[in-house]
Structures are given as C-alpha cells and as structure tokens.
Design an enzyme around this catalytic site. Structure first.
Site, PDB file in Angstrom:
ATOM      1  CG  HIS A 118      13.058  23.879 -25.381  1.00 42.41           C
ATOM      2  ND1 HIS A 118      14.422  23.875 -25.586  1.00 42.41           N
ATOM      3  CD2 HIS A 118      12.520  23.365 -26.518  1.00 42.41           C
ATOM      4  CE1 HIS A 118      14.692  23.385 -26.792  1.00 42.41           C
ATOM      5  NE2 HIS A 118      13.548  23.073 -27.376  1.00 42.41           N
ATOM      6  CD  GLU A 119       8.519  22.366 -26.956  1.00 38.64           C
ATOM      7  OE1 GLU A 119       9.411  21.528 -26.763  1.00 38.64           O
ATOM      8  OE2 GLU A 119       8.256  22.815 -28.099  1.00 38.64           O
ATOM      9  CG  HIS A 122      10.841  25.811 -30.369  1.00 37.56           C
ATOM     10  ND1 HIS A 122      12.031  26.085 -31.018  1.00 37.56           N
ATOM     11  CD2 HIS A 122      11.038  24.629 -29.739  1.00 37.56           C
ATOM     12  CE1 HIS A 122      12.892  25.114 -30.792  1.00 37.56           C
ATOM     13  NE2 HIS A 122      12.312  24.209 -30.010  1.00 37.56           N
ATOM     14  CG  HIS A 128      16.800  23.396 -31.217  1.00 35.97           C
ATOM     15  ND1 HIS A 128      16.341  22.326 -31.957  1.00 35.97           N
ATOM     16  CD2 HIS A 128      15.924  23.529 -30.191  1.00 35.97           C
ATOM     17  CE1 HIS A 128      15.276  21.818 -31.385  1.00 35.97           C
ATOM     18  NE2 HIS A 128      15.001  22.531 -30.313  1.00 35.97           N
TER      19      HIS A 128
HETATM   20  C1  8MR Z   1      14.609  21.764 -22.662  1.00 31.85           C
HETATM   21  O1  8MR Z   1      13.350  21.642 -23.291  1.00 31.85           O
HETATM   22  C2  8MR Z   1      13.167  20.672 -24.241  1.00 31.85           C
HETATM   23  C3  8MR Z   1      14.211  19.929 -24.757  1.00 31.85           C
HETATM   24  C4  8MR Z   1      13.942  18.938 -25.712  1.00 31.85           C
HETATM   25  C5  8MR Z   1      12.635  18.723 -26.129  1.00 31.85           C
HETATM   26  S1  8MR Z   1      12.289  17.455 -27.235  1.00 31.85           S
HETATM   27  O2  8MR Z   1      13.218  16.378 -27.003  1.00 31.85           O
HETATM   28  O3  8MR Z   1      10.864  17.112 -27.146  1.00 31.85           O
HETATM   29  C6  8MR Z   1      12.556  18.063 -28.830  1.00 31.85           C
HETATM   30  C7  8MR Z   1      11.402  18.926 -29.295  1.00 31.85           C
HETATM   31  C8  8MR Z   1      11.795  20.406 -29.269  1.00 31.85           C
HETATM   32  O4  8MR Z   1      12.956  20.688 -29.543  1.00 31.85           O
HETATM   33  O5  8MR Z   1      10.944  21.254 -28.962  1.00 31.85           O
HETATM   34  C9  8MR Z   1      12.771  16.909 -29.747  1.00 31.85           C
HETATM   35  F1  8MR Z   1      13.114  17.373 -30.945  1.00 31.85           F
HETATM   36  F2  8MR Z   1      11.657  16.221 -29.877  1.00 31.85           F
HETATM   37  C10 8MR Z   1      11.600  19.476 -25.608  1.00 31.85           C
HETATM   38  C11 8MR Z   1      11.862  20.464 -24.662  1.00 31.85           C
HETATM   39 ZN    ZN Z   2      13.275  22.627 -29.269  1.00 28.92          ZN
END
Ligand code: 8MR
Ligand code: ZN
Ligand code: CA
Ligand code: ZN
Length: 160
Positions: A118-119, A122, A128
């Site tokens: 996921h990271e 970004h 998102h």
């Molecule tokens: C599926 O991967 C993730 C989902 C949610 C997150 S998080 O809950 O750390 C998110 C950070 C992000 O979206 O990268 C939140 F805003 F802090 C990190 C990785």
């Molecule tokens: Zn994210």
C-alpha cells in the site's frame, strides 16, 4: 495526489535504512521485494535495491518523532506513511511505525507485506481508492493471498 506527480524514470531504486526486531532480516527484505513486485507486475516499473547512496525510495522503521514533521502515534492508529514522487529527498520515502507488531500475516499484528504494498503505491503517486477491496483503500484489512484490485491496476497504469 494533486497534480498527479509521477517519477520521471521507471528504473526506481530503494534502500532499507533499518530493520524492525519483529521479523528476521530475510523476511523483511522479502516482504518489501514482494510488495514492489505487486506493482512491477502490472506497470513498466523496475525496483533495484541499493545498500548505500542516493535512492528514490528510502525505507525506514521509526516510532513517534522519527525525523519528519509527521510523528507516529504509538501502537495501532497510523501504521505507516509514504511520500509521493518528487524531487526532494523525502519524496518516495516510506516509513513504518515501529510501535506496531509487524508479522508475515495472519494472527495479531500487521502484515508488513500488505502495508508495504500500500505504501509503495503512495510512493509511486497513487492516492486512496474508494473501493473497499482495493489495496489502496484507506484502511488495513488482512488478506491471505493479496491480489491487486482492478482499481489499483487501473490507477498505476493510468500513471505509468
Ligand atoms: C493496506 O495498507 C494500509 C492501510 C492503511 C494504512 S494507515 O492506517 O497507516 C493510513 C496511512 C496510509 O494511508 O498510508 C492511515 F492514514 F494512517 C497503512 C497501510
Ligand atoms: Zn494510504
Ligand atoms: Ca501507530
Ligand atoms: Zn515519517
């Protein structure tokens, strides 16, 4: 992200600055490598690991204040964060909250592989997704056999 920043090169480099004690080094290296692979499978991107020197994506574990103006928050809550593409050294970097318990999936703790995938989305410029089954959906959910959703694929192919 606003302005749709993307990397101006597709042969990206990364470096792991430090390791979490939750998993052995090989498992951590493998989780990151597989997380990058999710994206290079569907977009013309390559990810090369470097042991030192300047790289596009610097990976580090940290807790609370860890060197940027986005301190982590202890156990749970924010698990990690990453900066989108750009020209500054912080751009592309991915930070993981050391106060989480990082696992290889299943059970308690958070899958380092899933969070990293996921990271890195970004880090590549993805924002998102509004689709619950997508990897880029804003909240973490464990999946035993993580697959990119068509929305994730469409997003990365739209950028590269
Ligand atoms: C599926 O991967 C993730 C989902 C949610 C997150 S998080 O809950 O750390 C998110 C950070 C992000 O979206 O990268 C939140 F805003 F802090 C990190 C990785
Ligand atoms: Zn994210
Ligand atoms: Ca946290
Ligand atoms: Zn950070």
């Amino acid at each position: 992200f606003p302005g749709r920043p993307t990397w101006d090169h597709t042969d990206l480099t990364y470096r792991v600055v430090n390791y979490s004690p939750d998993l052995d080094v090989a498992s951590i290296d493998d989780a990151f490598s597989r997380a990058f692979g999710m994206w290079s499978n569907v977009a013309p991107l390559t990810f090369t690991r470097q042991e030192q020197g300047n790289v596009d994506i610097l990976i580090q574990f940290g807790s609370q204040n860890h060197g940027d103006s986005y301190p982590f928050d202890g156990k749970n809550g924010v698990l990690a964060h990453a900066f989108g593409p750009g020209t500054y050294s912080i751009n592309g970097d991915a930070h993981f909250d050391e106060d989480e318990f990082w696992t290889q999936g299943g059970g308690n703790g958070y899958s380092l592989f899933i969070v990293a995938a996921h990271e890195f989305g970004h880090s590549l410029g993805l924002d998102h997704s509004s689709i619950q089954g997508a990897l880029m959906y804003p909240t973490y959910s464990y999946q035993a056999n993580l697959q990119l959703h068509s929305d994730d694929v469409a997003g990365i192919q739209d950028l590269y």
